[in-house]
Design an enzyme around this catalytic site. Structure first.
Site, PDB file in Angstrom:
ATOM      1  N   GLU A 124       9.811  15.177  15.676  1.00 14.13           N
ATOM      2  CA  GLU A 124      10.193  15.125  14.262  1.00 14.13           C
ATOM      3  C   GLU A 124       9.387  16.176  13.497  1.00 14.13           C
ATOM      4  O   GLU A 124       8.162  16.181  13.567  1.00 14.13           O
ATOM      5  CB  GLU A 124       9.901  13.727  13.710  1.00 14.13           C
ATOM      6  CG  GLU A 124      10.283  13.588  12.249  1.00 14.13           C
ATOM      7  CD  GLU A 124      10.180  12.152  11.740  1.00 14.13           C
ATOM      8  OE1 GLU A 124       9.103  11.543  11.863  1.00 14.13           O
ATOM      9  OE2 GLU A 124      11.186  11.649  11.210  1.00 14.13           O
TER      10      GLU A 124
ATOM     11  N   CYS B 176      13.666  10.583   6.811  1.00 18.78           N
ATOM     12  CA  CYS B 176      13.557  10.066   8.177  1.00 18.78           C
ATOM     13  C   CYS B 176      14.866  10.231   8.953  1.00 18.78           C
ATOM     14  O   CYS B 176      14.843  10.406  10.160  1.00 18.78           O
ATOM     15  CB  CYS B 176      13.105   8.622   8.169  1.00 18.78           C
ATOM     16  SG  CYS B 176      14.039   7.606   7.037  1.00 18.78           S
TER      17      CYS B 176
ATOM     18  N   GLU C 156      10.274   0.964  10.366  1.00 20.40           N
ATOM     19  CA  GLU C 156      11.291   2.004  10.155  1.00 20.40           C
ATOM     20  C   GLU C 156      10.558   3.320  10.366  1.00 20.40           C
ATOM     21  O   GLU C 156       9.721   3.709   9.559  1.00 20.40           O
ATOM     22  CB  GLU C 156      11.869   1.864   8.746  1.00 20.40           C
ATOM     23  CG  GLU C 156      13.207   2.536   8.583  1.00 20.40           C
ATOM     24  CD  GLU C 156      13.087   3.912   8.000  1.00 20.40           C
ATOM     25  OE1 GLU C 156      12.962   4.874   8.798  1.00 20.40           O
ATOM     26  OE2 GLU C 156      13.106   4.039   6.771  1.00 20.40           O
TER      27      GLU C 156
ATOM     28  N   LYS D  68       0.849  -1.206   0.000  1.00 22.26           N
ATOM     29  CA  LYS D  68       0.000   0.000   0.000  1.00 22.26           C
ATOM     30  C   LYS D  68       0.879   1.248   0.000  1.00 22.26           C
ATOM     31  O   LYS D  68       1.505   1.574   1.004  1.00 22.26           O
ATOM     32  CB  LYS D  68      -0.900   0.034   1.241  1.00 22.26           C
ATOM     33  CG  LYS D  68      -1.958   1.136   1.109  1.00 22.26           C
ATOM     34  CD  LYS D  68      -2.594   1.532   2.423  1.00 22.26           C
ATOM     35  CE  LYS D  68      -1.848   2.592   3.159  1.00 22.26           C
ATOM     36  NZ  LYS D  68      -1.737   3.894   2.464  1.00 22.26           N
TER      37      LYS D  68
HETATM   38  P1  NAI Z   1       1.844   8.146   8.505  1.00 31.79           P
HETATM   39  O1  NAI Z   1       2.721   7.343   9.374  1.00 31.79           O
HETATM   40  O2  NAI Z   1       0.429   8.368   8.925  1.00 31.79           O
HETATM   41  O3  NAI Z   1       1.773   7.475   7.034  1.00 31.79           O
HETATM   42  C1  NAI Z   1       2.693   6.522   6.528  1.00 31.79           C
HETATM   43  C2  NAI Z   1       1.934   5.353   5.907  1.00 31.79           C
HETATM   44  O4  NAI Z   1       1.156   4.718   6.917  1.00 31.79           O
HETATM   45  C3  NAI Z   1       0.939   5.762   4.817  1.00 31.79           C
HETATM   46  O5  NAI Z   1       0.929   4.765   3.813  1.00 31.79           O
HETATM   47  C4  NAI Z   1      -0.373   5.763   5.558  1.00 31.79           C
HETATM   48  O6  NAI Z   1      -1.490   5.543   4.716  1.00 31.79           O
HETATM   49  C5  NAI Z   1      -0.192   4.589   6.507  1.00 31.79           C
HETATM   50  N1  NAI Z   1      -1.053   4.612   7.699  1.00 31.79           N
HETATM   51  C6  NAI Z   1      -1.507   5.692   8.390  1.00 31.79           C
HETATM   52  N2  NAI Z   1      -2.286   5.302   9.414  1.00 31.79           N
HETATM   53  C7  NAI Z   1      -2.342   3.946   9.373  1.00 31.79           C
HETATM   54  C8  NAI Z   1      -2.985   2.950  10.183  1.00 31.79           C
HETATM   55  N3  NAI Z   1      -3.754   3.285  11.217  1.00 31.79           N
HETATM   56  N4  NAI Z   1      -2.814   1.656   9.862  1.00 31.79           N
HETATM   57  C9  NAI Z   1      -2.044   1.301   8.815  1.00 31.79           C
HETATM   58  N5  NAI Z   1      -1.420   2.188   8.018  1.00 31.79           N
HETATM   59  C10 NAI Z   1      -1.554   3.495   8.295  1.00 31.79           C
HETATM   60  O7  NAI Z   1       2.555   9.527   8.232  1.00 31.79           O
HETATM   61  P2  NAI Z   1       1.886  10.922   7.794  1.00 31.79           P
HETATM   62  O8  NAI Z   1       0.624  11.150   8.550  1.00 31.79           O
HETATM   63  O9  NAI Z   1       1.818  10.961   6.325  1.00 31.79           O
HETATM   64  O10 NAI Z   1       2.992  11.933   8.296  1.00 31.79           O
HETATM   65  C11 NAI Z   1       3.022  12.359   9.647  1.00 31.79           C
HETATM   66  C12 NAI Z   1       4.421  12.481  10.159  1.00 31.79           C
HETATM   67  O11 NAI Z   1       5.010  11.189  10.167  1.00 31.79           O
HETATM   68  C13 NAI Z   1       5.379  13.309   9.329  1.00 31.79           C
HETATM   69  O12 NAI Z   1       5.293  14.659   9.641  1.00 31.79           O
HETATM   70  C14 NAI Z   1       6.693  12.729   9.741  1.00 31.79           C
HETATM   71  O13 NAI Z   1       7.106  13.302  10.947  1.00 31.79           O
HETATM   72  C15 NAI Z   1       6.386  11.274   9.974  1.00 31.79           C
HETATM   73  N6  NAI Z   1       6.771  10.443   8.811  1.00 31.79           N
HETATM   74  C16 NAI Z   1       7.933   9.750   8.888  1.00 31.79           C
HETATM   75  C17 NAI Z   1       8.377   9.029   7.814  1.00 31.79           C
HETATM   76  C18 NAI Z   1       9.648   8.270   7.854  1.00 31.79           C
HETATM   77  O14 NAI Z   1      10.176   7.929   6.821  1.00 31.79           O
HETATM   78  N7  NAI Z   1      10.160   7.950   8.999  1.00 31.79           N
HETATM   79  C19 NAI Z   1       7.631   9.004   6.538  1.00 31.79           C
HETATM   80  C20 NAI Z   1       6.382   9.728   6.588  1.00 31.79           C
HETATM   81  C21 NAI Z   1       6.001  10.426   7.691  1.00 31.79           C
END
Ligand code: NAI
Ligand code: MG
Length: 503
Positions: A407, A310, A276, A201
């Site tokens: 972050e 990240c 990660e 996904k």
């Molecule tokens: P997120 O963690 O919500 O999204 C990442 C992935 O997880 C997306 O594919 C999303 O659809 C999925 N996801 C979200 N909620 C879920 C759930 N309950 N169950 C299963 N999958 C789920 O990140 P978001 O909201 O886009 O960004 C928020 C913050 O997260 C950013 O500001 C950043 O600080 C952090 N982030 C960190 C990343 C990294 O590479 N470590 C990448 C993206 C965001």
């Protein structure tokens, strides 16, 4: 300095415009199928704020179908029986197709994520090609061991004992939006090398290159059901995948808060989980460091990919002897970065991925200001309908401020001065995260004494943010668990089986 106007986004190529107009479908069992869900997600060009495509928000019934296809492909059929060398050949074929379509994939990535097409091409998509090539080699190199045992059997009994690594099964892979296709490759590469099957996904903001990848996976000749790709929201598609009893493992990259939710939900069925997650990586500048390297290096550590990395170097710690010089140098570098849309060849930094991310990052800058931080440069958004944030440097920060602890995931550096070389490891480690860190020094003893004290999965020395398929990557502490890349990732996608034969 007079504000520089933001250029407008050039028109996409005809092929990419056509691709964006495709009807939303899901890639299940080797075919493009109609979603059961009627919900749609609007996909936006972050440089303009305009819709470029619509994709499906796959629901629980769609997830059932995709998991069933992955299950069937894992349990029987050509993939289950395939020789490792033939899996290797398929991965190579896929990498060749990526190379053939490099320009188009880079354009799609740029329009969907906001990064420049130039960077998408030379960094993201090139890495995707190389990643599949590296992982292809692992298909034929998965090994167990033999060992001697001291089992007390009946008199004269003898045993032959060994271990074998077997694919973990059906893997749900949930990825973020900062490096959309590269994250897909980091996940798919080891799963396919080890013989797993996948439901992937992509992030709801950036599904487009993953959909194009599905075409290439079909063209490469992977058997139906080996890779299934579902677009959808985290709360619908993602949550249904994590809870699904037909899934053996979840691999996730994203926020620490969602990582925790996933880990809890996966506990109900005891799925294997690799995470990660976020970071707040320190950049530690020692007084003897080579300033000509440090300034460009520290600027790049935070501003590359508009800080949506990240392991971005978000907390700068510079020794008091060099602090002013480093902060001035990085601030000047920040001011010279040309913001603009990704298809404009003049652009050096694109917009953030979404309005939501822009607002989140501006909110952090505001909270820093309120808590007393000084804005050395940047600090706001230029006038534009796109989701830009100016590269920003904050000083006069304290360790308890939100901008230092959380972050931010945008082009915002918090700079702190340190006095005593003995304190620096504790300052650097004063965070719930532990993904990356960099140490800048010419003194080999300083470096080797400091590196073991840093609680982070990767420590760079006189560089930052470099990754390689051979170099394990992952986090200490709340940056997650499991290591991707290299030999280490093979363990994440295999179960270890012991075999004990009375001979
Ligand atoms: P997120 O963690 O919500 O999204 C990442 C992935 O997880 C997306 O594919 C999303 O659809 C999925 N996801 C979200 N909620 C879920 C759930 N309950 N169950 C299963 N999958 C789920 O990140 P978001 O909201 O886009 O960004 C928020 C913050 O997260 C950013 O500001 C950043 O600080 C952090 N982030 C960190 C990343 C990294 O590479 N470590 C990448 C993206 C965001
Ligand atoms: Mg989220």
């Amino acid at each position: 300095m007079a504000p520089r106007p933001i250029a407008s986004q050039p028109e996409p190529s005809a092929a990419v415009a056509r691709f964006f107009k495709r009807q939303p479908k899901l890639f299940i069992g080797g075919d493009w199928v109609e979603p059961k869900s009627n919900e749609r997600i609007s996909v936006v060009d972050p440089a303009t704020g305009r819709e470029i495509a619509q994709v499906a928000d796959a629901n629980a019934a769609d997830v059932d179908r995709a998991v069933a296809a992955a299950r069937a492909a894992f349990d029987k059929g050509p993939w289950a029986e395939m020789l490792p060398v033939d899996r290797e050949a398929l991965l190579w074929k896929l990498s060749d197709l990526i190379e053939k379509n490099l320009d188009e994939l880079a354009e799609i990535e740029s329009l969907n994520n906001g990064k420049t097409k130039f960077i998408a091409k030379i960094v993201d998509i090139t890495e995707v090609r190389n990643y599949f090539r590296y992982m292809a080699g692992w298909a034929t190199k998965i090994e167990g061991t033999t060992f001697q045992t001291s089992i007390h059997g009946p008199p004269g009994a003898k045993f032959h004992t060994y271990t074998a690594r077997e694919p973990v099964g059906v893997v749900a892979q949930i990825i973020p939006w900062n490096f959309p296709l590269a994250m897909a490759a980091w996940k798919l590469g080891p799963a396919l090398a080890t013989g797993c099957t996948v439901v992937l996904k992509p992030a709801e903001q950036t599904p487009m290159t993953a959909l194009r990848l599905a075409d290439l996976i079909a063209e490469a000749g992977f058997p139906p059901g080996v890779v299934n790709i579902l677009t959808g929201l985290g709360e619908t598609t993602g949550a249904a995948l994590v809870a699904h009893p037909g899934v053996d493992k979840v691999a996730f990259t994203g926020s620490t808060s969602v990582g925790k939710l996933i880990n809890k939900s996966a506990t109900d069925t005891l799925k294997r989980v690799s995470l990660e997650l976020g970071g707040k990586s320190p950049v530690i500048v020692m007084p003897d460091a080579d300033m000509s390297q440090v300034i460009g290096g520290a600027a790049n550590a935070i501003f590359f990919n508009a800080g949506q990395v990240c392991c971005a170097g978000t907390r700068l710690f510079a020794h008091r002897k060099v602090f002013d010089q480093v902060v001035e140098g990085v601030s000047t570098a920040a001011q010279s970065i040309k913001l603009g849309p990704g298809l404009d060849p003049q652009t050096q930094m694109g917009p953030l991925v979404s309005r939501e991310q822009q607002e989140r990052v501006l909110g952090y800058i505001e909270s820093g200001r309120r808590e007393g931080a000084k804005v050395m440069t940047g600090g706001d958004a230029p006038a534009s309908p796109g989701f830009y944030v100016k590269p920003t440097v904050l000083t006069s920060v304290r360790p308890d401020m939100k901008v230092v602890r959380e972050e931010i995931f945008g082009p915002v550096l918090v700079a702190q001065r340190f006095e005593d070389l003995d304190d620096i490891a504790a300052l650097a480690n004063d965070t719930p995260f532990g993904l990356g860190a960099s140490v800048w020094s010419k003194d080999i003893s300083t470096v080797h004494r400091l590196v073991p004290k840093i609680r982070a999965g990767t420590v760079w020395v006189n560089c930052h943010n470099f990754v390689d398929p051979a170099m394990p990557f992952g986090g200490f502490k709340q940056s997650g668990f499991g290591r991707e890349h290299g030999r280490a990732v093979i363990d994440l996608y295999t179960e270890l089986k012991s075999v004990c034969i009375a001979v």
